[in-house]
Design a protein around this motif. Structure first.
Motif, PDB file in Angstrom:
ATOM      1  N   UNK A 318      -1.494  82.024 -53.043  1.00  0.00           N
ATOM      2  CA  UNK A 318      -1.734  81.971 -51.595  1.00  0.00           C
ATOM      3  C   UNK A 318      -0.539  81.276 -50.977  1.00  0.00           C
ATOM      4  N   UNK A 319       0.158  81.932 -50.068  1.00  0.00           N
ATOM      5  CA  UNK A 319       1.334  81.311 -49.488  1.00  0.00           C
ATOM      6  C   UNK A 319       1.531  81.749 -48.053  1.00  0.00           C
ATOM      7  N   UNK A 320       2.297  80.947 -47.347  1.00  0.00           N
ATOM      8  CA  UNK A 320       2.589  81.248 -45.951  1.00  0.00           C
ATOM      9  C   UNK A 320       2.789  79.977 -45.157  1.00  0.00           C
ATOM     10  N   UNK A 372     -11.558  84.999 -51.534  1.00  0.00           N
ATOM     11  CA  UNK A 372     -10.463  84.304 -50.855  1.00  0.00           C
ATOM     12  C   UNK A 372     -10.008  85.058 -49.605  1.00  0.00           C
ATOM     13  N   UNK A 373      -9.990  86.369 -49.685  1.00  0.00           N
ATOM     14  CA  UNK A 373      -9.604  87.145 -48.503  1.00  0.00           C
ATOM     15  C   UNK A 373     -10.623  86.968 -47.381  1.00  0.00           C
ATOM     16  N   UNK A 374     -11.881  86.794 -47.736  1.00  0.00           N
ATOM     17  CA  UNK A 374     -12.909  86.531 -46.731  1.00  0.00           C
ATOM     18  C   UNK A 374     -12.737  85.136 -46.140  1.00  0.00           C
ATOM     19  N   UNK A 375     -12.448  84.149 -47.013  1.00  0.00           N
ATOM     20  CA  UNK A 375     -12.292  82.764 -46.540  1.00  0.00           C
ATOM     21  C   UNK A 375     -11.109  82.616 -45.588  1.00  0.00           C
ATOM     22  N   UNK A 376     -10.008  83.284 -45.912  1.00  0.00           N
ATOM     23  CA  UNK A 376      -8.788  83.117 -45.119  1.00  0.00           C
ATOM     24  C   UNK A 376      -8.480  84.347 -44.253  1.00  0.00           C
ATOM     25  N   UNK A 377      -9.539  85.077 -43.900  1.00  0.00           N
ATOM     26  CA  UNK A 377      -9.347  86.297 -43.111  1.00  0.00           C
ATOM     27  C   UNK A 377      -8.654  86.009 -41.780  1.00  0.00           C
ATOM     28  N   UNK A 378      -9.069  84.936 -41.107  1.00  0.00           N
ATOM     29  CA  UNK A 378      -8.485  84.610 -39.796  1.00  0.00           C
ATOM     30  C   UNK A 378      -6.991  84.321 -39.912  1.00  0.00           C
ATOM     31  N   UNK A 379      -6.621  83.489 -40.879  1.00  0.00           N
ATOM     32  CA  UNK A 379      -5.211  83.137 -41.049  1.00  0.00           C
ATOM     33  C   UNK A 379      -4.370  84.355 -41.444  1.00  0.00           C
ATOM     34  N   UNK A 384      -0.493  83.896 -40.450  1.00  0.00           N
ATOM     35  CA  UNK A 384      -0.156  82.520 -40.822  1.00  0.00           C
ATOM     36  C   UNK A 384      -0.171  82.359 -42.335  1.00  0.00           C
ATOM     37  N   UNK A 385      -0.901  83.240 -42.976  1.00  0.00           N
ATOM     38  CA  UNK A 385      -0.934  83.282 -44.443  1.00  0.00           C
ATOM     39  C   UNK A 385      -0.709  84.722 -44.867  1.00  0.00           C
ATOM     40  N   UNK A 386       0.147  84.903 -45.868  1.00  0.00           N
ATOM     41  CA  UNK A 386       0.458  86.236 -46.362  1.00  0.00           C
ATOM     42  C   UNK A 386      -0.707  86.796 -47.181  1.00  0.00           C
ATOM     43  N   UNK A 387      -0.754  88.100 -47.370  1.00  0.00           N
ATOM     44  CA  UNK A 387      -1.778  88.675 -48.263  1.00  0.00           C
ATOM     45  C   UNK A 387      -1.670  88.062 -49.659  1.00  0.00           C
ATOM     46  N   UNK A 388      -2.789  87.939 -50.326  1.00  0.00           N
ATOM     47  CA  UNK A 388      -2.803  87.348 -51.664  1.00  0.00           C
ATOM     48  C   UNK A 388      -1.897  88.127 -52.611  1.00  0.00           C
ATOM     49  N   UNK A 389      -1.168  87.382 -53.442  1.00  0.00           N
ATOM     50  CA  UNK A 389      -0.362  88.007 -54.483  1.00  0.00           C
ATOM     51  C   UNK A 389      -1.118  87.880 -55.807  1.00  0.00           C
ATOM     52  N   UNK A 390      -1.346  89.010 -56.449  1.00  0.00           N
ATOM     53  CA  UNK A 390      -2.084  89.037 -57.711  1.00  0.00           C
ATOM     54  C   UNK A 390      -1.175  89.551 -58.817  1.00  0.00           C
TER      55      UNK A 390
END
Length: 814
Positions: A318-320, A372-379, A384-390
């Motif tokens: 998670x980064x941004x 995690x995508x649900x938790x940080x959906x707003x950001x 403010x936060x990039x899409x998760x890198x997997x």
């Protein structure tokens, strides 16, 4: 008081159970608590049977029949006939209950965690009861005790949390009332306060044993398994791994956390506070000392105690900019994973707070991503936060040692070792205690990483080189013989273990991961599979050995074109084949650059002068700042042999034929006599001196008739030599009348190169060059008038093989 735990493999068969009895009888301890797992494989079978039943697949009945047969057959072997009736009755009663539970799962088409715990616990219940009855029938003062009456947990089915106060009280009460020497208890199972069956999760039998050892204040906890302790690395992947004699509790926990399956992390906690030692022993080699786990007594003996790994890992990053300086981000991140019951194996976060990266099981990554995508959906929506890198299909390798914090440079050694073998590190974690240094790498590199690290930290600096040899004819056979005859010297004096893993000729190829027997390699090769260049390369790449070296003993242009593939995979290349280095300049440069980029040596000393250190000397001149002004050389051992042997009492045809038969020429002698071989050699020297040159820029003053050059077979070539015998005799006669000898000379000066037959007068450095010897004169800034001279045997299978051997040693010292 001694507590002993026997794993599934230790009780997998009647023969093994007899071994368990012998161990207990020879223990010498009056009071023993013996915890046993289910018969080997039964727990997995129960889980699969439950799955089939919940899917309403009637195959579950077949699986259940197999479980019943396994236990009934064991009873019939272990228990005397006269005593079998009561044992069979009790076991069949339990199996009937098990059948009812499975039928219930089949009827409702599902299985709950509560029901699963009831079903899977029967593996331990049945094995413990049968083993106790066997001991009793053998005259041991033994009894069976159901662990569910002692270990109490909450109702976290599948991984019950132990109520230690109640459990300890139950164990002490039982111990005070029990008058039997040996108590057999099923591991893994427990019960809730309401009396429901629960289980203790992964490694539950070990955990049960530790709980009993702590509650009963045991003198020692012995874990009996199928290996002789905890090893410096997984012995299935690292054959040189050694048993560790002593470990601290903390070291054992670190190793077990990172994949050392001999012992599970929760096992240690109950005995740690009371400092009860753990001894890990081998049921099948009880005389082995095993591993002793206790309070740290390592002192300053060893820094790194073991190397372990965890497979099937994924990284989530998670980064941004929205992470920087914002309180609560980490809390939300880890809370989200916690609510999904996802275990985090590794954590790393940059000091800039720009990113958080965690390692989790591959099995959990999809759930983690969704949550995690649900938790940080707003950001994420507001960038403010990039899409998760997997990143999937990764693994963690870890160095473990109590005293690593007291020694500098271990991290550097670890990462340098991995880097030299082109093991890419995706993430790093190291705690302040420095008891563990972890690195996330690709799953495909695990075996290579473990072996490389083990070699660095445990094998007395003995470096293993793994060779893949293409071409085992004249030169190749000599090379293999040199490796065989010098193997002991290499190990003892140079600390090198050189193994040939694969070899190929034009017909067959053969591989042996443990190293080919060099005493009988022709026989092995003759039975190998059909030779194929692509398949050979894919096999080398798939094996992915550390310190891999591809050795080309051929003159094949097709094989020379594969070098780039090997180098790109960090596989060193050693070759006597001149074609690659004398091909287009761009390809030559590409190979040199790939060798640097992928840290894979590309050595070709034998391209010029066979075993003579010509290229090596030239490299040292250039590296030290000298500059080459002129090169004069006799570079063809074949042609030198021919013109040293040829005179008016012989025929040119016979001399060339002799040279071919004695191995001085290439299989196609026109390569030597046309001058193309010498052109390639001077071209390589020019390029290695730092100049750019292509072969078509070299002037070739040939001596062969055009008809001879244009022949399409060796037979036709030799016939043509007979036809022009008078021309060859005239060349000799003219040189002799001038007091000269004929030498085929290569020269480079003022940016121009040439090759050709010359008359060499007396007094010249070339005049007395005998047999098949080569000679090179380097005129440089430091040697302007009196050149640096290298002279010696420049042709023949033995000296060429020795040159290849020398390049292998250079790689060993790399």
């Amino acid at each position: 008081m001694k507590v002993l735990k026997f794993g599934g493999t230790s009780v997998a068969s009647p023969e093994n159970i007899h071994k368990v009895k012998s161990i207990i009888q020879s223990s010498g301890e009056a009071t023993q608590a013996v915890i046993v797992s289910a018969f080997g494989g039964i727990t997995d079978t129960l889980l699969e049977t439950t799955k089939l039943a919940s899917e309403q697949n009637l195959e579950y009945k077949t699986s259940l029949d197999e479980i019943e047969k396994r236990h009934i057959d064991t009873i019939k072997v272990l228990i005397p006939v006269k005593k079998q009736s009561a044992v069979l009755s009790k076991v069949k009663s339990d199996l009937n209950t098990l059948e009812t539970l499975l039928e219930g799962s089949y009827l409702i088409g599902e299985v709950t965690p509560k029901l699963s715990d009831k079903i899977v616990g029967y593996g331990e219940l049945l094995s413990a009861f049968i083993i106790s009855e066997f001991f009793i029938s053998e005259g041991l003062n033994a009894c069976f005790k159901d662990s569910r009456e002692l270990i109490v947990t909450d109702e976290s089915f599948g991984n019950g949390k132990v109520d230690f106060q109640t459990t300890n009280d139950n164990c002490k009460t039982y111990a005070n009332q029990n008058k039997v020497n040996i108590t057999i208890l099923p591991g893994f199972i427990s019960s809730s306060k309401d009396g429901n069956s629960t289980t203790l999760g992964r490694g539950g039998s070990d955990y049960s044993a530790a709980i009993f050892a702590s509650a009963l204040n045991a003198d020692v906890l012995e874990i009996w398994t199928d290996v002789s302790g905890m090893y410096t690395a997984n012995p299935k992947m690292v054959k040189q791994a050694k048993c560790i004699s002593h470990l601290s509790y903390e070291e054992a926990m670190e190793l077990s956390h990172f994949g050392a399956k001999v012992l599970y992390p929760p096992t240690i906690q109950p005995v740690l506070d009371k400092e009860i030692p753990i001894v890990i022993k081998n049921t099948f080699s009880p005389e082995d000392a095993g591993t002793h786990v206790s309070k740290n007594t390592n002192g300053s003996l060893k820094t790194v105690r073991g190397i372990s790994h965890v497979g099937n890992i994924s990284l989530i990053s998670l980064e941004g900019p929205g992470l920087i300086g914002i309180p609560g981000i980490s809390k939300r991140f880890f809370e989200t994973l916690s609510l999904e019951s996802i275990s985090v194996v590794l954590i790393t976060q940059a000091s800039s707070e720009h990113s958080i990266c965690v390692g989790i099981s591959n099995d959990d990554v999809d759930r983690a991503q969704t949550a995690l995508e649900d938790t940080f959906a707003y950001e994420m929506q507001n960038h403010r936060i990039k899409p998760l890198q997997i990143e999937r299909d990764l693994a963690i390798v870890a160095l473990v040692g109590e005293n690593m914090k007291s020694h500098q440079g271990l991290s550097g050694q670890m990462f340098s070792t991995l880097g030299k073998n082109n093991v890419n590190i995706r993430a790093i974690a190291q705690g302040a205690s420095e008891r563990n240094i972890s690195a996330v790498i690709g799953k495909k590199d695990v075996k290579k990483a473990l072996n490389s690290l083990h070699e660095t930290f445990f094998e007395e600096n003995i470096k293993q080189l793994n060779l893949f040899v293409m071409g085992v004819g004249n030169v190749g056979a000599k090379f293999i013989e040199q490796i065989r005859s010098q193997s002991s010297y290499l190990r003892e004096e140079l600390k090198l273990n050189v193994r040939v893993i694969g070899m190929s000729n034009s017909r067959t190829m053969y591989f042996n991961e443990d190293g080919i027997d060099l005493e009988d390699w022709p026989n092995d090769l003759s039975k190998g599979e059909t030779a194929n260049l692509d398949t050979f390369f894919e096999r080398v790449k798939q094996l992915n050995f550390r310190n891999s070296v591809f050795v080309d003993n051929t003159a094949s242009s097709e094989i020379a074109q594969t070098y780039s593939d090997y180098l790109k995979n960090s596989i060193a290349v050693v070759t006597c084949n001149k074609i690659a280095c004398s091909s287009e300049y761009n390809y030559y440069q590409q190979l040199k650059q790939l060798a640097k980029k992928y840290n894979a040596p590309f050595l070709f000393e034998t391209n010029v002068g066979a075993g003579l250190p010509i290229i090596d000397t030239l490299k040292h001149l250039i590296v030290s700042g000298d500059k080459i002004h002129k090169i004069q050389a006799v570079l063809s051992g074949s042609l030198n042999f021919v013109f040293n042997t040829f005179d008016n009492s012989t025929t040119f045809h016979d001399v060339v034929k002799q040279a071919q038969e004695e191995g001085y020429t290439e299989p196609d002698p026109t390569i030597d006599l046309s001058g193309i071989d010498v052109m390639r050699k001077i071209l390589i020297l020019v390029r290695e001196s730092g100049r750019q040159l292509d072969i078509d820029a070299i002037e070739n003053n040939g001596f062969l008739p055009q008809e001879s050059l244009e022949t399409d077979s060796n037979d036709a070539f030799f016939e043509s030599l007979k036809k022009y015998e008078n021309d060859f005799q005239e060349l000799f006669a003219e040189a002799e009348s001038n007091g000269c000898k004929l030498k085929y000379v290569a020269q480079f000066e003022d940016g121009k190169a040439s090759v050709g037959l010359q008359q060499i007068p007396k007094g010249h450095d070339f005049y007395n060059l005998e047999g098949s010897d080569n000679i090179v004169l380097f005129f440089t800034e430091r040697y302007p008038n009196q050149p640096l001279i290298i002279k010696g045997a420049g042709a023949g299978a033995d000296v060429t093989a020795s040159g290849i051997f020398a390049d292998i040693i250079r790689i060993g010292n790399f």
